[in-house]
Write a protein that holds these residues in place. Structure first.
Motif, PDB file in Angstrom:
ATOM      1  N   HIS A  50       0.814  -1.212   0.000  1.00 33.01           N
ATOM      2  CA  HIS A  50       0.000   0.000   0.000  1.00 33.01           C
ATOM      3  C   HIS A  50       0.851   1.268   0.000  1.00 33.01           C
ATOM      4  N   THR A  57      -4.967  -0.367  -6.847  1.00 29.84           N
ATOM      5  CA  THR A  57      -5.945   0.699  -6.617  1.00 29.84           C
ATOM      6  C   THR A  57      -5.401   2.045  -7.049  1.00 29.84           C
ATOM      7  N   TYR A 151      -8.612  -3.431  -0.808  1.00 32.65           N
ATOM      8  CA  TYR A 151      -8.352  -2.790  -2.093  1.00 32.65           C
ATOM      9  C   TYR A 151      -9.000  -1.409  -2.247  1.00 32.65           C
ATOM     10  N   ILE A 152      -9.945  -1.068  -1.367  1.00 30.90           N
ATOM     11  CA  ILE A 152     -10.609   0.230  -1.489  1.00 30.90           C
ATOM     12  C   ILE A 152     -10.374   1.112  -0.258  1.00 30.90           C
TER      13      ILE A 152
END
Length: 272
Positions: A50, A57, A151-152
């Protein structure tokens, strides 16, 4: 229709519950132990991506921005933050917690199985036949919620706080050196909370069985649910409208699906 199995004493129920809990703990412990040995893989490919601009994403929102002719922060190769450890036991504690939550997520279907095995003896035969469906549906909803959070929710939250600055250009004076515990806490809360939120239809099913909620009740308070959904989205997402809308849509869809679930339960009860 056969009656539920013969009633047992309170102490017998506690004894049975104890063994269900023990077996659940053993499964979570085994999966957590395996996750501990694969900690390098988990951190490298699941926890830390991330912070990289190549995370799917970020690439998606970068392409969306470029499609509309704008260059966004999502196109950066790396987020402007540094993950650091400031305590002697920090990295070890982080490994233990990640291993534990990995055990919970992977072992979730078995946890649901043990829970069903505990309540099944008190149900009718036709209700016990729903066991396979119950375990499958709850596990699927939890998995979808976990993926949605991973993922969001998590990338949007991490990206927002990593790129936020009190003054334009302040990143040269104020660097985001984030403690590993804080980073993992945000990732964990995003993933696990979404997994639990996506269990809403299952919760409504049992509330409808108990007569606590009805389809008419849920339709009547639909507007209130929309307001609560927006408030919930504002709590679990960064304070920007786009993220709140993205999160609120699936929650509202879950609410509408829950109305159909309550209607199904009501119809079944009327037929019986």
């Amino acid at each position: 229709m056969q009656q539920p199995q013969q009633e047992m004493s309170f102490l017998n129920h506690l004894e049975i519950l104890r063994w269900h809990i023990i077996r659940s703990i053993i499964v979570v412990a085994i999966v957590s132990l395996l996750a501990f040995f694969f900690k390098s893989y988990i951190f490298k490919y699941i926890i830390l991506p991330h912070t990289e601009g190549k995370f799917p994403t970020y690439q998606f929102f970068c392409k969306v921005g470029r499609f509309f002719g704008t260059e966004t922060d999502f196109c950066n190769e790396k987020l402007p933050l540094i993950i650091q450890n400031r305590t002697m036991t920090g990295q070890f504690s982080a490994t233990l917690w990640i291993s534990f939550w990995t055990g919970v997520v992977i072992g979730f279907p078995y946890l649901m199985y043990e829970m069903w095995k505990f309540v099944a003896p008190g149900l009718y035969d036709n209700e016990r036949r729903l066991a396979r469906g119950f375990i499958g549906i709850t596990s699927l909803l939890f998995l979808i919620g976990v993926l949605f959070g991973y993922y969001i929710i998590a990338p949007l939250s991490i990206h927002f706080f990593a790129t936020y600055s009190v003054v334009e250009g302040a990143e040269q004076m104020i660097k985001n050196e984030i403690d590993i515990a804080s980073y993992i806490d945000m990732l964990r809360s995003s993933v696990i909370s979404c997994g639990l939120i996506f269990e809403l239809p299952v919760v409504i099913y049992f509330l409808a069985k108990l007569g606590v909620v009805t389809p008419s009740f849920m339709r009547k308070y639909r507007k209130h649910a929309i307001v609560l959904t927006l408030l919930l989205s504002a709590i679990i997402t960064p304070p920007d409208v786009a993220s709140q809308v993205i999160v609120s849509i699936p929650i509202l869809l879950l609410y509408e699906a829950s109305i159909f679930v309550a209607k199904y339960v009501q119809r079944k009860q009327e037929l019986n």
